[in-house]
Design an enzyme around this catalytic site. Structure first.
Site, PDB file in Angstrom:
ATOM      1  CG  HIS A 188      -1.875   1.070   1.327  1.00  0.00           C
ATOM      2  ND1 HIS A 188      -1.540   2.361   1.703  1.00  0.00           N
ATOM      3  CD2 HIS A 188      -3.200   1.078   1.052  1.00  0.00           C
ATOM      4  CE1 HIS A 188      -2.626   3.117   1.652  1.00  0.00           C
ATOM      5  NE2 HIS A 188      -3.639   2.379   1.264  1.00  0.00           N
ATOM      6  CG  ASP A 314      -8.281   3.817  -0.231  1.00  0.00           C
ATOM      7  OD1 ASP A 314      -7.846   3.465   0.876  1.00  0.00           O
ATOM      8  OD2 ASP A 314      -7.576   4.341  -1.106  1.00  0.00           O
TER       9      ASP A 314
HETATM   10  C1  1DF Z   1      -4.739   9.398   1.615  1.00  0.00           C
HETATM   11  C2  1DF Z   1      -5.206   8.218   1.057  1.00  0.00           C
HETATM   12  C3  1DF Z   1      -3.862   9.370   2.698  1.00  0.00           C
HETATM   13  C4  1DF Z   1      -4.770   7.022   1.548  1.00  0.00           C
HETATM   14  C5  1DF Z   1      -3.453   8.143   3.185  1.00  0.00           C
HETATM   15  O1  1DF Z   1      -2.593   8.028   4.237  1.00  0.00           O
HETATM   16  C6  1DF Z   1      -3.896   6.963   2.624  1.00  0.00           C
HETATM   17  C7  1DF Z   1      -5.208  10.646   1.073  1.00  0.00           C
HETATM   18  C8  1DF Z   1      -2.324   9.153   5.000  1.00  0.00           C
HETATM   19  O2  1DF Z   1      -6.288  10.679   0.468  1.00  0.00           O
HETATM   20  O3  1DF Z   1      -4.505  11.655   1.208  1.00  0.00           O
HETATM   21  O4  1DF Z   1      -3.498   5.795   3.117  1.00  0.00           O
HETATM   22  N1  1DF Z   1      -5.241   5.857   0.905  1.00  0.00           N
HETATM   23  O5  1DF Z   1      -5.226   4.792   1.445  1.00  0.00           O
HETATM   24  O6  1DF Z   1      -5.738   5.981  -0.217  1.00  0.00           O
HETATM   25 MN    MN Z   2      -5.725   2.923   0.908  1.00  0.00          MN
END
Ligand code: 1DF
Ligand code: MN
Length: 351
Positions: A188, A314
């Site tokens: 991830h 997500d």
């Molecule tokens: C964001 C998306 C930030 C995910 C994340 O970790 C994250 C984002 C701080 O939208 O800025 O894990 N994600 O899983 O898509």
């Molecule tokens: Mn994610």
């Protein structure tokens, strides 16, 4: 609105969401301490300096929802028609930490905390193991505990660990444990390493908007091109966000990879047993987290095979129930749609 979203399989399939995030207070406290003390890398400062402190509606929602493994999450799943969530400790997991003891403690406690939640909601929640890549030997032991004692279904590694990648020899115990224990390895994204982020944060493009895909597809390609899947032919890698774009690029990547091997320009590029396409069809699974695009999903299925593409929401980063409606009604055969929403996840994660 095209139709009501219900759990229970009224459309001929259950919906299993495969990249769903939670946090522990202990984890977020540790990350925020690093940010405040100026000891976090630039990518973590950019992400958690914002998500950890901003009072905006989006960040308040995300913080509250990450910390909840109870009624709020179940209500959100009910409202979006999500029957089951495969849950993992949110990015960067323990991978911004510098102290292995702290990273081990946070990973172990997160696993125990998630196990309790899975016991409270056995037909809604399934667990992925958190590890501390700073300590690969301990991580391999925690993978064994996670599978055998906690009943978890895979491991999430939040891409690089201080700019280091899983193809490096120091991490071999982790890859070997995944292969030996038959545990899918979900890579991830997280914030970009200091030596990669360049001007991307100033441009506002370092995070999920773009930088995540650059760094995580790079990580995955390092595993493919250095022969990790020749060493561990049974190892199964999972990538979110449309397999981080790899299916779209694969012909060019494969052509230029072969040219690079033939040129003998690079010590690390050696002939592989198979084409890169082969590994995408035998060792990689893709999820659609944050990418509810029928055109992209069809491309993934064509390149990777329809048995290797899975739904993910997500949550809570991209909680948009209308996206579920869109995918329910995409133009695709019933059997294929059931594989996408339900059966492929059941097969891979042994649910
Ligand atoms: C964001 C998306 C930030 C995910 C994340 O970790 C994250 C984002 C701080 O939208 O800025 O894990 N994600 O899983 O898509
Ligand atoms: Mn994610």
């Amino acid at each position: 609105m095209t139709h009501e979203l219900k759990t229970g399989g009224d459309r001929g399939y259950l919906r299993i969401a495969t990249e769903e995030a939670f946090a522990t207070a202990e984890q977020l406290d540790a990350i925020m301490r690093l940010v405040k003390e100026g000891r976090a890398d630039k990518g973590t400062v950019s992400l958690w300096g914002f998500y950890g402190t901003s009072a905006s509606e989006r960040t308040t929602f995300i913080r509250e929802r990450l910390l909840d493994l109870g009624p709020l999450r179940i209500a959100a799943m009910d409202e979006a028609g999500i029957d089951k969530a495969v849950l993992a400790l949110t990015s960067p997991g323990t991978q911004s930490m510098h102290d292995p003891e702290e990273a081990r403690r946070i990973a172990r406690n997160a696993n125990d905390h998630l196990k309790d939640a899975c016991e409270r909601y056995p037909d809604r929640f399934h667990g992925m193991i958190a590890i501390a890549p700073l300590d690969p030997e301990w991580s391999a032991e925690e993978l064994r505990r996670g599978k055998e004692e906690l009943g978890f279904h895979g491991v999430q590694v939040n891409s690089h660990t201080h700019g280091h990648y899983l193809d490096e020899a120091q991490f071999d115990p982790i890859l070997r444990a995944c292969a030996d224990l038959d545990l899918p390895l979900y890579i991830h994204p997280q914030g970009l390493p200091d030596d990669m982020i360049g001007d991307m944060a100033n441009a506002g493009l370092d995070g999920a908007v773009y930088g995540f895909a650059v760094e995580t597809s790079y990580h995955a390609l390092r595993l493919l091109t250095t022969g990790v899947f020749d060493r561990y032919p049974s190892l199964q890698l999972v990538l979110g966000h449309g397999a981080e774009g790899l299916p779209f690029w694969i012909d060019r990547t494969n052509y230029m990879f072969n040219a690079g091997v033939r040129s003998q320009r690079y010590d690390r590029l050696k002939p592989l047993q198979h084409s890169l396409h082969h590994y995408l069809r035998h060792n990689v699974w893709g999820t659609t987290s944050g990418l509810p695009s029928p055109a992209s999903i069809r491309l993934m299925m064509e390149v990777m095979g329809e048995d290797r593409v899975m739904y993910a929401m997500d949550y809570p980063y991209q909680y948009v129930p209308d996206e579920v409606r869109l995918l329910d009604t995409m133009d695709m055969g019933e059997a294929q749609k059931r594989k996408f929403f339900q059966a492929n996840a059941e097969t891979l994660f042994k649910l």
